[in-house]
Design a protein around this motif. Structure first.
Motif, PDB file in Angstrom:
ATOM      1  N   SER A  98       3.314  32.143  21.330  1.00  0.00           N
ATOM      2  CA  SER A  98       3.157  32.838  22.452  1.00  0.00           C
ATOM      3  C   SER A  98       4.373  33.485  22.807  1.00  0.00           C
ATOM      4  N   ASN A  99       5.465  32.784  22.484  1.00  0.00           N
ATOM      5  CA  ASN A  99       6.727  33.131  22.701  1.00  0.00           C
ATOM      6  C   ASN A  99       7.551  33.762  21.382  1.00  0.00           C
ATOM      7  N   CYS A 100       6.677  33.625  20.308  1.00  0.00           N
ATOM      8  CA  CYS A 100       7.356  34.049  18.937  1.00  0.00           C
ATOM      9  C   CYS A 100       8.436  33.297  18.514  1.00  0.00           C
ATOM     10  N   SER A 101       8.360  32.153  19.029  1.00  0.00           N
ATOM     11  CA  SER A 101       9.485  31.036  18.644  1.00  0.00           C
ATOM     12  C   SER A 101       9.321  30.091  17.684  1.00  0.00           C
ATOM     13  N   THR A 102       8.019  29.962  17.153  1.00  0.00           N
ATOM     14  CA  THR A 102       7.579  29.044  16.063  1.00  0.00           C
ATOM     15  C   THR A 102       7.853  29.987  14.870  1.00  0.00           C
ATOM     16  N   GLU A 103       8.570  29.395  13.828  1.00  0.00           N
ATOM     17  CA  GLU A 103       8.681  29.850  12.429  1.00  0.00           C
ATOM     18  C   GLU A 103       7.353  29.541  11.864  1.00  0.00           C
ATOM     19  N   LYS A 104       7.020  30.820  11.322  1.00  0.00           N
ATOM     20  CA  LYS A 104       5.587  30.514  10.297  1.00  0.00           C
ATOM     21  C   LYS A 104       6.236  30.451   8.733  1.00  0.00           C
ATOM     22  N   VAL A 105       5.933  29.120   8.310  1.00  0.00           N
ATOM     23  CA  VAL A 105       6.177  28.901   7.048  1.00  0.00           C
ATOM     24  C   VAL A 105       4.948  29.263   6.030  1.00  0.00           C
ATOM     25  N   SER A 106       5.200  30.068   5.220  1.00  0.00           N
ATOM     26  CA  SER A 106       4.447  30.403   4.202  1.00  0.00           C
ATOM     27  C   SER A 106       4.844  30.106   2.763  1.00  0.00           C
ATOM     28  N   MET A 107       3.563  29.428   1.980  1.00  0.00           N
ATOM     29  CA  MET A 107       3.844  29.110   0.668  1.00  0.00           C
ATOM     30  C   MET A 107       3.156  29.956  -0.220  1.00  0.00           C
ATOM     31  N   ARG A 108       3.446  30.476  -1.126  1.00  0.00           N
ATOM     32  CA  ARG A 108       2.711  31.252  -2.158  1.00  0.00           C
ATOM     33  C   ARG A 108       2.495  30.345  -3.281  1.00  0.00           C
ATOM     34  N   ARG A 109       1.231  30.089  -3.492  1.00  0.00           N
ATOM     35  CA  ARG A 109       0.816  29.403  -4.523  1.00  0.00           C
ATOM     36  C   ARG A 109       0.060  30.009  -5.815  1.00  0.00           C
ATOM     37  N   ASN A 110       0.465  29.779  -7.033  1.00  0.00           N
ATOM     38  CA  ASN A 110       0.237  30.187  -8.279  1.00  0.00           C
ATOM     39  C   ASN A 110      -1.221  30.146  -8.247  1.00  0.00           C
ATOM     40  N   ILE A 111      -2.288  31.257  -8.727  1.00  0.00           N
ATOM     41  CA  ILE A 111      -3.644  31.270  -8.583  1.00  0.00           C
ATOM     42  C   ILE A 111      -4.314  30.360  -9.665  1.00  0.00           C
ATOM     43  N   ARG A 112      -3.352  30.213 -11.083  1.00  0.00           N
ATOM     44  CA  ARG A 112      -3.739  29.312 -11.817  1.00  0.00           C
ATOM     45  C   ARG A 112      -3.480  27.876 -11.816  1.00  0.00           C
ATOM     46  N   HIS A 113      -3.124  27.551 -10.614  1.00  0.00           N
ATOM     47  CA  HIS A 113      -3.043  26.084 -10.343  1.00  0.00           C
ATOM     48  C   HIS A 113      -3.955  25.775  -9.210  1.00  0.00           C
ATOM     49  N   LEU A 114      -4.773  26.528  -8.889  1.00  0.00           N
ATOM     50  CA  LEU A 114      -6.007  26.332  -7.663  1.00  0.00           C
ATOM     51  C   LEU A 114      -7.211  25.694  -8.314  1.00  0.00           C
ATOM     52  N   SER A 115      -7.909  24.848  -7.452  1.00  0.00           N
ATOM     53  CA  SER A 115      -9.125  24.358  -8.224  1.00  0.00           C
ATOM     54  C   SER A 115     -10.240  25.594  -8.020  1.00  0.00           C
ATOM     55  N   PRO A 116     -11.416  25.483  -8.606  1.00  0.00           N
ATOM     56  CA  PRO A 116     -12.423  26.271  -8.736  1.00  0.00           C
ATOM     57  C   PRO A 116     -12.781  26.680  -7.394  1.00  0.00           C
ATOM     58  N   GLU A 117     -12.827  25.717  -6.280  1.00  0.00           N
ATOM     59  CA  GLU A 117     -13.353  25.757  -4.959  1.00  0.00           C
ATOM     60  C   GLU A 117     -12.356  26.923  -4.309  1.00  0.00           C
TER      61      GLU A 117
END
Length: 156
Positions: free
Chosen positions: A119-138
């Motif tokens: 609400s106050n934009c004070s929380t840092e949003k951490v995003s992690m990009r994952r390699n699609i080749r390492h994802l499960s079929p689901e």
């Protein structure tokens, strides 16, 4: 052609597009709250966000300020402006708009800058990009569903 003539031509083109039904009507160029006759006449886009009492959210969030004229020191831009209003947007339409402070952004300073949330934009949003080749079929299927939904969903 004077500025007033251009304004009416732009309105006529937009009306024709809407009537033709070729495009979804949206507020993608100007915020809808800033398109009233009064706002256009006053050349000001400083809305009072929902839940606030001052334009642009008030001190600590944003303030209504003059939009700097990028063409003041460049004669070439002034010459181009006579031919194409887009060179001078948004000051052709608005001379005052919200200047957001800190981690706030958006036309009314209610959104967070990239990488922030809360609400106050004070929380840092951490995003992690994952390699699609390492994802499960689901997980791959879920990503495909998100992409397909993004292709058809209207943006905010």
């Amino acid at each position: 052609m004077n500025g007033c003539g251009r304004f009416f031509i732009i309105q006529a083109i937009v009306l024709l597009i809407v009537l033709a039904g070729q495009f979804r009507v949206s507020d993608s160029q100007f915020p809808r709250v800033c398109t009233s006759a009064e706002n256009i006449r006053e050349k000001e886009c400083c809305p009072i966000p929902s839940g606030f009492t001052e334009p642009c959210g008030g001190p600590g969030r944003g303030r209504c300020a003059e939009i700097p004229d990028a063409t003041v020191n460049d004669p070439a831009w002034k010459e181009a402006y006579k031919v194409d209003d887009r060179r001078h947007w948004p000051t052709v339409f608005f001379t005052r708009a919200c200047a957001c402070e800190g981690s706030f952004s958006g036309y009314d300073c209610t959104k967070c800058t990239w990488g922030r949330r809360g609400s106050n934009c004070s929380t840092e949003k951490v995003s992690m990009r994952r390699n699609i080749r390492h994802l499960s079929p689901e997980e791959v299927e879920k990503v495909k569903q998100y992409f397909n939904a993004a292709k058809t969903a209207p943006s905010d």
